[in-house]
Design an enzyme around this catalytic site. Structure first.
Site, PDB file in Angstrom:
ATOM      1  N   THR A 155       3.795  11.004 -38.990  1.00  0.00           N
ATOM      2  CA  THR A 155       3.156  12.214 -38.459  1.00  0.00           C
ATOM      3  C   THR A 155       2.148  11.926 -37.347  1.00  0.00           C
ATOM      4  O   THR A 155       1.601  12.843 -36.762  1.00  0.00           O
ATOM      5  CB  THR A 155       2.437  12.983 -39.581  1.00  0.00           C
ATOM      6  N   HIS A 156       1.911  10.664 -37.088  1.00  0.00           N
ATOM      7  CA  HIS A 156       1.026  10.271 -35.971  1.00  0.00           C
ATOM      8  C   HIS A 156      -0.368  10.868 -36.102  1.00  0.00           C
ATOM      9  O   HIS A 156      -1.026  11.148 -35.097  1.00  0.00           O
ATOM     10  CB  HIS A 156       1.658  10.670 -34.620  1.00  0.00           C
ATOM     11  N   CYS A 157      -0.793  11.072 -37.336  1.00  0.00           N
ATOM     12  CA  CYS A 157      -2.103  11.703 -37.593  1.00  0.00           C
ATOM     13  C   CYS A 157      -2.191  13.053 -36.884  1.00  0.00           C
ATOM     14  O   CYS A 157      -3.282  13.464 -36.462  1.00  0.00           O
ATOM     15  CB  CYS A 157      -3.260  10.809 -37.145  1.00  0.00           C
ATOM     16  N   ALA A 158      -1.075  13.722 -36.723  1.00  0.00           N
ATOM     17  CA  ALA A 158      -1.045  15.006 -36.019  1.00  0.00           C
ATOM     18  C   ALA A 158      -0.175  15.978 -36.813  1.00  0.00           C
ATOM     19  O   ALA A 158       0.795  16.532 -36.291  1.00  0.00           O
ATOM     20  CB  ALA A 158      -0.506  14.817 -34.603  1.00  0.00           C
TER      21      ALA A 158
END
Lengths: 139, 144
Positions: free
Chosen positions: B100-103
């Site tokens: 999630t790419h911290c997103a």
């Protein structure tokens, strides 16, 4: 029954001993995973989802004639293959045997080395949950 | 009794990060010698080259429809778990980021559980981009 779990693992180790290339191991896992029966939408619930896994993993268990019937599914092809192996070893076994099982095939096949650290943690979680479910049937 | 030195020295206890200061100075000079615009142009070309190559491959979903890039290419392989793809690419010496790419809100916006992201810098080459494309095709062959 413990012998059966041991024998199943030895068979897996023997089968996989011919797969020295990691690519072949992943292909083997992918093919195995496709053979695992799918869970129903109802079975793929939040309640059945295992915590702490990088990919989604669902597990259902029931006791039938003193043996634990396991069903599992993942949205990861590779984890699905690992689940297929775990279920081959542990499905339809007495809960005590599952709780006490030494799953040596995971290291002896080299599978654990070929997983990323977070995936290896996830696999460890899956094994713990399988055993916890079996322990619940013992009380 | 404790007495404090004046600012900024009262917050500078211990040995300063001398090596860090020298390093960053060198790094800034290195970047300036090459030129930020030159770096951006190179990275843009490399990303466009990669996107074009990936677009020719089948079963890849892209999410950036603007035609503008900033050094990264995010995508998914249809019917293939991103973590699986990342793990196999890693075995081939190709490093991508997955998940999630911290997103998480962005992932929710696109209706996906995660993406695969290749990130390019001025150190990367077209040969490496070719390796990425080749690696992705191998992942698709293996897992589909």
């Amino acid at each position: 029954m413990q012998t059966t779990i041991k024998e199943k693992q030895e068979k897996i180790i023997s089968t996989m001993s011919g797969l020295t290339d990691w690519f072949d191991k992943y292909e083997y896992l992918n093919d195995l995973g496709k053979s695992l029966p799918a869970l129903s939408d109802a079975e793929k619930s939040e309640k059945n989802m295992l915590p702490g896994c990088q990919s989604k993993v669902w597990l259902t268990t029931e006791l039938n004639n003193g043996h634990v019937i396991l069903k599992a599914e993942s949205d990861s092809n590779i984890i699905q293959g690992m689940l297929a192996l775990l279920l081959d070893v542990l499905n339809n076994q007495p809960p005590e045997d599952i709780v006490n099982a030494d799953l040596f095939f995971i290291t002896e096949t080299g599978l654990s080395e070929n997983l990323s650290p977070s995936r290896a943690n996830g696999l460890s979680t899956i094994v713990k949950e399988l055993k916890r479910h079996a322990q619940d049937f013992i009380g | 009794d404790t007495t404090y030195a004046g600012l900024p020295f009262k917050f500078e206890a211990g040995t300063p990060n001398i090596a860090g200061a020298v390093s960053i100075s060198e790094a800034i000079e290195y970047i300036n010698r090459i030129g930020l615009q030159n770096i951006k142009n190179y990275e843009d070309d490399l990303v466009k080259y990669t996107v074009n190559a990936l677009t020719e491959a089948d079963n890849i979903d892209f999410y950036n429809k603007t035609g503008k890039f900033c050094g990264v290419v995010s995508f998914n392989l249809k019917n293939i778990n991103g973590y699986d793809a990342g793990m196999i690419l890693d075995k081939m010496g190709i490093a991508v980021r997955t998940g999630t790419h911290c997103a998480e809100p962005l992932m929710q916006y696109f209706g996906v559980s995660g993406m695969i992201r290749a990130s390019f810098a001025m150190y990367n080459t077209k040969e490496e981009a070719d390796q990425l494309v080749k690696g992705i095709k191998k992942v698709q062959h293996l897992l589909q």
